[in-house]
Design an enzyme around this catalytic site. Sequence first.
Site, PDB file in Angstrom:
ATOM      1  N   LYS B  76       0.975  -0.989  -0.365  1.00  0.00           N
ATOM      2  CA  LYS B  76      -0.324   0.107  -0.048  1.00  0.00           C
ATOM      3  C   LYS B  76       1.111   1.412   0.003  1.00  0.00           C
ATOM      4  O   LYS B  76       2.012   0.783   0.537  1.00  0.00           O
ATOM      5  CB  LYS B  76      -1.148  -0.055   0.955  1.00  0.00           C
ATOM      6  CG  LYS B  76      -1.700   0.901   1.573  1.00  0.00           C
ATOM      7  CD  LYS B  76      -2.748   0.665   2.404  1.00  0.00           C
ATOM      8  CE  LYS B  76      -4.121   1.644   2.597  1.00  0.00           C
ATOM      9  NZ  LYS B  76      -4.864   1.531   4.179  1.00  0.00           N
ATOM     10  N   SER B 190      -9.772   1.686   3.343  1.00  0.00           N
ATOM     11  CA  SER B 190      -8.936   2.207   1.988  1.00  0.00           C
ATOM     12  C   SER B 190      -7.750   1.030   1.686  1.00  0.00           C
ATOM     13  O   SER B 190      -7.080   1.930   0.733  1.00  0.00           O
ATOM     14  CB  SER B 190      -8.039   2.943   2.913  1.00  0.00           C
ATOM     15  OG  SER B 190      -7.171   2.421   3.877  1.00  0.00           O
ATOM     16  N   SER B 214      -9.633  -1.102   7.196  1.00  0.00           N
ATOM     17  CA  SER B 214      -9.522  -0.922   5.845  1.00  0.00           C
ATOM     18  C   SER B 214      -7.811  -2.388   5.064  1.00  0.00           C
ATOM     19  O   SER B 214      -7.857  -2.037   4.288  1.00  0.00           O
ATOM     20  CB  SER B 214      -7.801   0.329   6.127  1.00  0.00           C
ATOM     21  OG  SER B 214      -8.637   1.720   6.058  1.00  0.00           O
TER      22      SER B 214
END
Lengths: 566, 525
Positions: B76, B190, B214
């Site tokens: 990420k 996310s 997330s």
Amino acid sequence: MTVIYNGRKYAFAFAITTLFTRRCSFCTTNVSTDSGNFILRKVKPSSSQIARYTNEAIFKNKTRSHWKAVVGLEVHAQITSTSKLFSGAGTEFGAPVNTNVSLFDAAIPGTLPVLNRRCVEAGVLTALALSCRVNPVSVFDRKHYFYADLPAGYQITQHRLPLAQEGELEFHVFIPDVHHKPYIKKSCIKQLQLEQDSGKLLHDEEACRSLVDLSRAGIPLMELVFEPDLEDGEEAAALVKELILILQCLGTCSCKMEEGALRVDANVSVHREGEPLGVRSEVKNIGSIRAVAHAVKYEIDRQVRTLESGGVVVNETRAWDTDSRQTVPMRDKEEKQDYRYMPEPNLPPLRVLLNGQHAIPDIKKDCVNVDCLRRKLPELPRETREKLINQYGISAESAVILVNENNLLKHFYGIMGEKKSRDPKLSTNILIMELLTILNKNKLSLETSPFSSYSLGEVVDLLQSKKVNLVTARKLLQEIVSGNPQSPSEMVEKYGWAQITDSSEIEDVCTAVIEQNPRLVEQFCAGKTKVFNSLVGKVAKITENRANMALVVKVLRDKLSKIQNS
Amino acid sequence: MLSLSIRQISRKLKDGALLPSDVCAACLYQAEKLKTLNMFVRLTKEVAEIQAKEADSRYKNGNIRCLLDGIPVAVKDNYCTLNVETTCSSQMLENFKPQYNATMVQKLQNAGAVLLGKCNMDEFAMGSGTVDSIHGPSKNIWQSGKCATSIEHVHSVKVKCREFYQLSPPSSKGSCSTVEEDDWFIAGGSSGGSAVAVASGTVFAALGSDTGGSTRNPAAYCGVVGLKPSYGLLSRHGLIPLVNSMDVPGILTRTVDDAVTLLNVLAGYDPLDSTTIRDDFIPLDLSQDIDISKMRIGIPQEYHCPGISDEVLETWSEVADILEKAGAEVVSVSMPHTPSSIACYSVLNQCEVASNMARYDGIEFGLRTAENRSTEELYASTRSQGFNEIVRGRILAGNYFLLQRNYSQYFVQALKVRRLIAQDFARVWSSGIDVLLTPTTLTDAPRYSQFISRDNREQCASQDYCTQPANMAGCPAVTIPIKLSKQGLPLSLQLMSQNYRENLLLAIARWIESVVDFPHLELDI
């Protein structure tokens, strides 16, 4: 790395990163160098400045006796440590700009604080020396404010639950010519907390910009918050002096105020006796021990003047200006800040091992052990003074002076350690009166002094055994300063400086002086006893200052009284 | 090749049937082909190719480091990567090139993994859709028209089990019309980019981060395994924080076994993160099948909440039935403070956000606007331009909660509620429950148009409902895909266990995984 604009005034900025490698001078605090001479002034207040100050103080005290001042100090002491509080970056003073900076110190995203164990130990040791209660668990908080020298936008400090609380510091207040005798004062310590220092801003007025140096950012500090227990500048200065002695004795802070390693902020307010406390102001930027005394005194006087002329004291931060010798408002801190304290989530609560907790299993072995540190505490200045008074029988004044100046104390121990038979009071007097006077006269400091404890000890022996008198002793000291490589006893031997103690020899000289000075004798007999000193002086001159003056005085008196009565 | 598990591809590498460079090239090709899904913020092609070459020679010389050696992975974009831009999907960090690797990135590198790229996310991980990113939204691969749903099951050997435990039949494969150009199913967030990258076979594993769900939320929507390990088990050093006291690195893989492989590489004490636990990490070993009949499974009533879809409820009770049939004791439990978790979270989140975001001032790194009237003006202009509206809103709220006059009313109160939630968990564990079984999300993946009809705050409140409490308690949680919905989208369930009991959690997860035999996408097309 970092270039920003200056404050509010300027409208230009240039991001020229190369400028950052340039060496810049230290620029935060105004530095006065008078701390080094502190002890000399106390002994020989020859400086007209001190004399003026003292007279002023006495005068002012009379006119405003109904005003009472309340003074509390906050001291930031840089912890002696090779690395920073939460990072591995170095800490040496005067390192080139932005060299001692780790990623964490620059608040680079994703970096986390790692607590430096040595700093915790230094904090605990200091807390113990100041009789604080060490908290078994303390926590770190974030204190938020935006300033370009604070890269994370917050400072990690200990606000709600500090490392230690409720200590006290006892110290002697003693300024010769102000105080007849030292008196003991006590100031309570509210808390001792660990926190990180900020970076530094370098204002380039010409280019209208500010540069940021992060070498200082994250340097470990202990903040000591004292209760407002003091009443004047001298007490504040004496407290700082005692604190410095303790921290230096512990080795937890260099206390070099000129390097900013010890910073003192003073909270000052005045009120009329019997009335509630006044509004306080905070004085910052105090660069030396004497400046503590001057700044606090100035601020007290300023507040009294303000109130007496019908004005009001406002809650503000002021800076001590060494050049103009006054406190001036600091514009930067005008707005009252809400620091939005929040617990630092990246540091688990700080646990230290207290007495009897060894059995608790979930406390890890790597906790700082308070009892171990307690056992490591060295003899503290207060204990040294007590030892000097009780064991050697010297006066409290002398003990304060000896302990305040470590080099004198070392000489004292050197002299006394070599021969137990030496008179401690005589040794102290040689050190405090004669040694310091001769150093002062020759513009030398104790650090650069050519005296060894051995040669000083010989001078004490010569005096104690009455081999020489005080005048010769002073001459011996001056010879050493001038570079005479011989020992004091060798000099006495070689130059024939031994004291004349033979009473018949002294009688002969006295008789000769009386015969040669009939006018002085006449005046003396007529009641002008002052001329006695002249006669003594004549004897001294004839004997080249070698006569035992006590004997001279006795013989002369006897002879003169005989003449008077005849 | 791309739909294989790490263990399977690793075996092929070991046998010499494939070279890491071949795998890397296939993955890079896949990434290029699926570019429109917008899973990557940046492909690190050159880094990947060098790392793959190095792995090639290790395989040739027989110095294989571990199962992950030569395996393409992605992280990420909130993990700092040495000399590779790390943007957090924010304009504020658009030009930010870290001078260091996050511990997680370093550990992957040390294990020999090949870093394929940085994955898309919501700005500073504030979101649950991967729609609020300066790089644009990521799209779910399911029903994207890019792949077909495979009838071939990964665990085809377990067909017998499947027949025995019988899930309700999945909707006919690919029956649903693919979505229009301007509307698609969201990836969840996310860590949406990471989930899509794993689901699409572009990488074999990816790192997300998990603060309120997330990692698990996009894993659930994209039909992959999403593991949120216990707080303190994995280092956060180099993970750009959202909420320090809840953030954990998350692991996204296609199988539970792969998640275990990753966890074993990543877990352990890090001297650079003082919140990691100091006990030595004992690698997980799932080689022994667990006896499911000895397990006590808790079904917390409070997770049956308004807004939950019938399909999710049905999936939940089907798996509970399967467990019961297999002899496990399935009991209903109560965790009364669950509904307070979101409110509590929104206070704690915003306070920490206000604090953590204070360093983005344009001085030391990141965006600096041309504003030059004063330092204060520079701060204001940099921060209002660099942060999106959601970030700015949270900063504002957080600073309000932290004001001296509000602190005890909000922050302290939220800490108390957090403790009550953690106590709910503690009570459940002490009553002998081994794992809790809950939904991960309330529905299958929503369409983009539907998702953006509610604002970020509202979305987070419902999206995080089931995942958030685990972050409050710091306990491990894993989401595994179970079956497909009528729309042909993955439906997933969450398991949670006591802190540091990942071994038990993942053993049960793997048992369920093998029984439900979730259909995987046909990736090599």
